[in-house]
Write a protein that holds these residues in place. Structure first.
Motif, PDB file in Angstrom:
ATOM      1  N   ASN A 311      61.771 158.652 132.381  1.00 18.74           N
ATOM      2  CA  ASN A 311      61.238 158.883 133.717  1.00 18.74           C
ATOM      3  C   ASN A 311      62.238 159.696 134.529  1.00 18.74           C
ATOM      4  O   ASN A 311      63.436 159.372 134.553  1.00 18.74           O
ATOM      5  CB  ASN A 311      60.949 157.552 134.421  1.00 18.74           C
ATOM      6  N   PRO A 312      61.783 160.741 135.211  1.00 18.80           N
ATOM      7  CA  PRO A 312      62.743 161.664 135.844  1.00 18.80           C
ATOM      8  C   PRO A 312      63.631 161.044 136.904  1.00 18.80           C
ATOM      9  O   PRO A 312      64.815 161.382 136.983  1.00 18.80           O
ATOM     10  CB  PRO A 312      61.839 162.760 136.433  1.00 18.80           C
ATOM     11  N   VAL A 313      63.111 160.153 137.743  1.00 13.43           N
ATOM     12  CA  VAL A 313      63.961 159.545 138.772  1.00 13.43           C
ATOM     13  C   VAL A 313      65.002 158.642 138.118  1.00 13.43           C
ATOM     14  O   VAL A 313      66.179 158.652 138.497  1.00 13.43           O
ATOM     15  CB  VAL A 313      63.127 158.758 139.791  1.00 13.43           C
ATOM     16  N   ALA A 314      64.590 157.890 137.119  1.00  7.92           N
ATOM     17  CA  ALA A 314      65.530 157.043 136.386  1.00  7.92           C
ATOM     18  C   ALA A 314      66.568 157.890 135.662  1.00  7.92           C
ATOM     19  O   ALA A 314      67.749 157.540 135.602  1.00  7.92           O
ATOM     20  CB  ALA A 314      64.774 156.163 135.399  1.00  7.92           C
ATOM     21  N   SER A 315      66.135 159.028 135.131  1.00 12.55           N
ATOM     22  CA  SER A 315      67.055 159.929 134.453  1.00 12.55           C
ATOM     23  C   SER A 315      68.088 160.476 135.431  1.00 12.55           C
ATOM     24  O   SER A 315      69.291 160.549 135.120  1.00 12.55           O
ATOM     25  CB  SER A 315      66.278 161.076 133.804  1.00 12.55           C
ATOM     26  N   TYR A 316      67.655 160.833 136.635  1.00 16.60           N
ATOM     27  CA  TYR A 316      68.564 161.349 137.660  1.00 16.60           C
ATOM     28  C   TYR A 316      69.591 160.284 138.058  1.00 16.60           C
ATOM     29  O   TYR A 316      70.792 160.547 138.090  1.00 16.60           O
ATOM     30  CB  TYR A 316      67.764 161.790 138.878  1.00 16.60           C
ATOM     31  N   VAL A 317      69.104 159.089 138.365  1.00 19.53           N
ATOM     32  CA  VAL A 317      69.989 158.024 138.851  1.00 19.53           C
ATOM     33  C   VAL A 317      71.006 157.625 137.791  1.00 19.53           C
ATOM     34  O   VAL A 317      72.193 157.435 138.083  1.00 19.53           O
ATOM     35  CB  VAL A 317      69.156 156.807 139.313  1.00 19.53           C
ATOM     36  N   THR A 318      70.568 157.499 136.549  1.00 17.68           N
ATOM     37  CA  THR A 318      71.503 157.080 135.505  1.00 17.68           C
ATOM     38  C   THR A 318      72.439 158.211 135.096  1.00 17.68           C
ATOM     39  O   THR A 318      73.570 157.947 134.653  1.00 17.68           O
ATOM     40  CB  THR A 318      70.754 156.539 134.284  1.00 17.68           C
ATOM     41  N   PHE A 319      72.018 159.457 135.231  1.00 21.73           N
ATOM     42  CA  PHE A 319      72.957 160.557 135.029  1.00 21.73           C
ATOM     43  C   PHE A 319      74.137 160.411 135.978  1.00 21.73           C
ATOM     44  O   PHE A 319      75.302 160.563 135.584  1.00 21.73           O
ATOM     45  CB  PHE A 319      72.268 161.908 135.254  1.00 21.73           C
ATOM     46  N   VAL A 320      73.839 160.125 137.239  1.00 20.69           N
ATOM     47  CA  VAL A 320      74.887 159.997 138.256  1.00 20.69           C
ATOM     48  C   VAL A 320      75.866 158.888 137.897  1.00 20.69           C
ATOM     49  O   VAL A 320      77.078 159.028 138.088  1.00 20.69           O
ATOM     50  CB  VAL A 320      74.251 159.742 139.632  1.00 20.69           C
ATOM     51  N   HIS A 321      75.361 157.790 137.345  1.00 19.09           N
ATOM     52  CA  HIS A 321      76.204 156.609 137.142  1.00 19.09           C
ATOM     53  C   HIS A 321      76.743 156.449 135.726  1.00 19.09           C
ATOM     54  O   HIS A 321      77.601 155.582 135.501  1.00 19.09           O
ATOM     55  CB  HIS A 321      75.422 155.353 137.540  1.00 19.09           C
ATOM     56  N   VAL A 322      76.283 157.248 134.786  1.00 21.41           N
ATOM     57  CA  VAL A 322      76.804 157.164 133.416  1.00 21.41           C
ATOM     58  C   VAL A 322      77.301 158.528 132.937  1.00 21.41           C
ATOM     59  O   VAL A 322      78.458 158.681 132.558  1.00 21.41           O
ATOM     60  CB  VAL A 322      75.744 156.605 132.445  1.00 21.41           C
ATOM     61  N   ALA A 323      76.416 159.523 132.938  1.00 23.78           N
ATOM     62  CA  ALA A 323      76.805 160.839 132.415  1.00 23.78           C
ATOM     63  C   ALA A 323      77.886 161.484 133.280  1.00 23.78           C
ATOM     64  O   ALA A 323      78.867 162.034 132.762  1.00 23.78           O
ATOM     65  CB  ALA A 323      75.584 161.741 132.320  1.00 23.78           C
ATOM     66  N   ARG A 324      77.728 161.441 134.581  1.00 24.25           N
ATOM     67  CA  ARG A 324      78.703 162.083 135.466  1.00 24.25           C
ATOM     68  C   ARG A 324      80.102 161.478 135.312  1.00 24.25           C
ATOM     69  O   ARG A 324      81.083 162.221 135.150  1.00 24.25           O
ATOM     70  CB  ARG A 324      78.232 161.992 136.920  1.00 24.25           C
ATOM     71  N   PRO A 325      80.270 160.136 135.354  1.00 30.20           N
ATOM     72  CA  PRO A 325      81.610 159.588 135.134  1.00 30.20           C
ATOM     73  C   PRO A 325      82.187 159.961 133.768  1.00 30.20           C
ATOM     74  O   PRO A 325      83.397 160.187 133.647  1.00 30.20           O
ATOM     75  CB  PRO A 325      81.396 158.075 135.257  1.00 30.20           C
ATOM     76  N   ALA A 326      81.328 160.026 132.748  1.00 24.88           N
ATOM     77  CA  ALA A 326      81.806 160.405 131.416  1.00 24.88           C
ATOM     78  C   ALA A 326      82.313 161.838 131.419  1.00 24.88           C
ATOM     79  O   ALA A 326      83.369 162.149 130.853  1.00 24.88           O
ATOM     80  CB  ALA A 326      80.686 160.240 130.397  1.00 24.88           C
ATOM     81  N   ILE A 327      81.582 162.729 132.077  1.00 22.77           N
ATOM     82  CA  ILE A 327      81.977 164.139 132.133  1.00 22.77           C
ATOM     83  C   ILE A 327      83.262 164.313 132.919  1.00 22.77           C
ATOM     84  O   ILE A 327      84.155 165.075 132.523  1.00 22.77           O
ATOM     85  CB  ILE A 327      80.834 164.975 132.732  1.00 22.77           C
ATOM     86  N   LEU A 328      83.396 163.611 134.035  1.00 25.41           N
ATOM     87  CA  LEU A 328      84.627 163.694 134.820  1.00 25.41           C
ATOM     88  C   LEU A 328      85.826 163.245 133.993  1.00 25.41           C
ATOM     89  O   LEU A 328      86.890 163.878 134.022  1.00 25.41           O
ATOM     90  CB  LEU A 328      84.501 162.849 136.083  1.00 25.41           C
ATOM     91  N   ALA A 329      85.658 162.150 133.259  1.00 29.61           N
ATOM     92  CA  ALA A 329      86.763 161.639 132.440  1.00 29.61           C
ATOM     93  C   ALA A 329      87.111 162.624 131.325  1.00 29.61           C
ATOM     94  O   ALA A 329      88.292 162.888 131.062  1.00 29.61           O
ATOM     95  CB  ALA A 329      86.389 160.283 131.854  1.00 29.61           C
ATOM     96  N   LEU A 330      86.110 163.177 130.669  1.00 29.36           N
ATOM     97  CA  LEU A 330      86.351 164.113 129.580  1.00 29.36           C
ATOM     98  C   LEU A 330      86.991 165.407 130.076  1.00 29.36           C
ATOM     99  O   LEU A 330      87.741 166.063 129.359  1.00 29.36           O
ATOM    100  CB  LEU A 330      85.042 164.430 128.851  1.00 29.36           C
ATOM    101  N   SER A 331      86.691 165.783 131.311  1.00 26.15           N
ATOM    102  CA  SER A 331      87.242 167.019 131.869  1.00 26.15           C
ATOM    103  C   SER A 331      88.614 166.810 132.496  1.00 26.15           C
ATOM    104  O   SER A 331      89.227 167.765 132.984  1.00 26.15           O
ATOM    105  CB  SER A 331      86.289 167.600 132.914  1.00 26.15           C
TER     106      SER A 331
END
Length: 418
Positions: A311-331
């Motif tokens: 679901n797109p809204v769920a995808s957006y919200v979880t990107f912010v709280h899972v994918a984004r922190p992962a990307i910040l850490a990897l970068s």
């Protein structure tokens, strides 16, 4: 490519709280290897690999902050206007060949070096000239006014930009002011992204009567681009367990992060979760968050995997709280907390304790001038219009069970989330 052990995220609970998930990611994911020297004009959005130390002070010489007249502080008028002979002038970029002698003023322009002996500048708007060409200065100005001392902004040897900082236009400007032409940055994070499901087709393709055009992949690619990632668009993967596992394994071998959308819930056609388990380790796949409970985190061949809901809204919200922190850490970027703004709720709401919820809201100015958060009128994690027509999310933490109209709530603007 990041190399992780399959148990480095070990978590024993079935439903992971949001803060625990973000802390776990920040603690266990480290920056990928590899840096490059990059031209300063291309550095916006890139992550610094080394501290930038000022090789010189800013400003490098004492100068006038305004167009006006410079004089000695000991000559400042007191109690009444005072006339001064104008000894000469100094333009920006020119040497100060004229000095401010006692009882004299020097015409100076913004950025010009201060004449010898002068330590105060009167703005030209505040003075008058008499018929003899003398400048008439008013009383009341403090000594040192309208002067930029050497090193006022930055001192030589000062760390002005720290490693791990994502460069912004103002950071680029500071580096340029120090005379730098290139900086050392971390390489871009390589992210493989694809959508899953037989029910979606790519925009522009032939859509069946029971199919939808894929939107999540385009949203995620756009969000990844804003975070400075190098993106591999792997398209749409159908609902086939064998091919899903094969594609995941192949993508993990050549990327720093694998990101998918859909297929991580408990339906018969949700094969991503099982595919991850067949080629790697599934660390967690449910979070105490709404929208977005079915979100997966895993490790495939040493590469982190994040599976977001369909679901797109769920995808957006979880990107912010899972994918984004992962990307910040990897970068190599330190964890970043989104800007939280206290606002007045213009709605009432009820929720369950124990999970964090994000309510889509728009902002409006109330009759009393206060800014209020107005809830989007419809529920549903599949409503893309709810993201388009709102300004951000109200965060309701785990202990909250209700919101009453007029209550202060925490607002997260979309601009602070990606």
């Amino acid at each position: 490519m990041a190399q992780l052990s399959d148990d480095c995220f070990a978590f024993g609970g079935p439903l992971l709280p949001v803060d625990d998930a973000m802390a776990l990611l920040a603690a266990r994911l480290g920056a990928v290897e590899g840096t490059e020297a990059l031209s300063l004009v291309l550095s916006d959005g890139r992550v610094l690999a080394q501290d930038i130390v000022a090789p010189l002070p800013l400003p490098p010489f004492t100068n006038s902050a305004v167009d006006g007249y410079a004089l000695r502080g000991t000559d400042l008028p007191s109690g009444a206007h005072k006339a001064f002979a104008v000894a000469g002038h100094v333009h920006a970029g020119a040497a100060a060949t004229v000095a401010a002698a006692p009882g004299e003023a020097v015409r100076v322009f913004t950025g010009a070096p201060m004449p010898a002996g002068a330590d105060t500048v009167f703005m030209q708007e505040d003075v008058d000239l008499d018929c003899e060409g003398r400048v008439i200065l008013p009383p009341g100005l403090k000594r040192g006014a309208n002067v930029r001392p050497v090193g006022e902004d930055v001192t030589a040897g000062q760390i002005v930009l720290q490693a791990g900082r994502r460069m912004r236009p103002q950071d680029v400007a500071l580096a340029a002011a120090l005379g730098l032409t290139q900086i050392e940055v971390r390489r871009r994070i390589r992210v493989a992204v694809f959508s899953t499901g037989n029910e979606i087709v790519a925009p522009g393709a032939q859509r069946g009567p029971t199919q939808l055009f894929d939107s999540n992949r385009f949203m995620l690619i756009s969000m990844l681009a804003r975070l400075g990632c190098e993106i591999a668009d792997l398209g749409i993967l159908g609902d086939d367990p064998g091919s899903t596992a094969s594609v995941l394994k192949s993508a993990a071998a050549t990327h720093d992060l694998v990101l998918t959308s859909g297929g991580v819930s408990t339906g018969d056609a949700d094969h991503v979760k099982a595919a991850v388990q067949s080629v790697g380790t599934l660390v967690f796949w449910r979070m105490a968050i709404k929208p977005g409970r079915p979100v997966a985190m895993g490790v495939i061949g040493g590469t982190p995997f994040v599976g977001l809901p369909g679901n797109p809204v769920a995808s957006y919200v979880t990107f912010v709280h899972v994918a984004r922190p992962a990307i910040l850490a990897l970068s190599g970027t330190p964890p970043q907390t989104p800007v939280a703004v206290p606002l007045r709720a213009a709605f009432s709401y009820r929720k369950k304790a124990g999970r964090r919820e994000y309510v889509r809201v728009s902002l409006r100015k109330a009759a009393d001038g206060a800014i209020e958060a107005v809830k989007f009128p419809r529920e549903g994690a599949g409503l893309l219009s709810s993201l388009v027509e709102t300004d951000g999310l109200v965060e309701l933490r785990e202990e909250t069970t209700s919101v009453d109209r007029g209550q202060t709530v925490t607002f997260l603007p979309y601009s602070s989330l990606v």
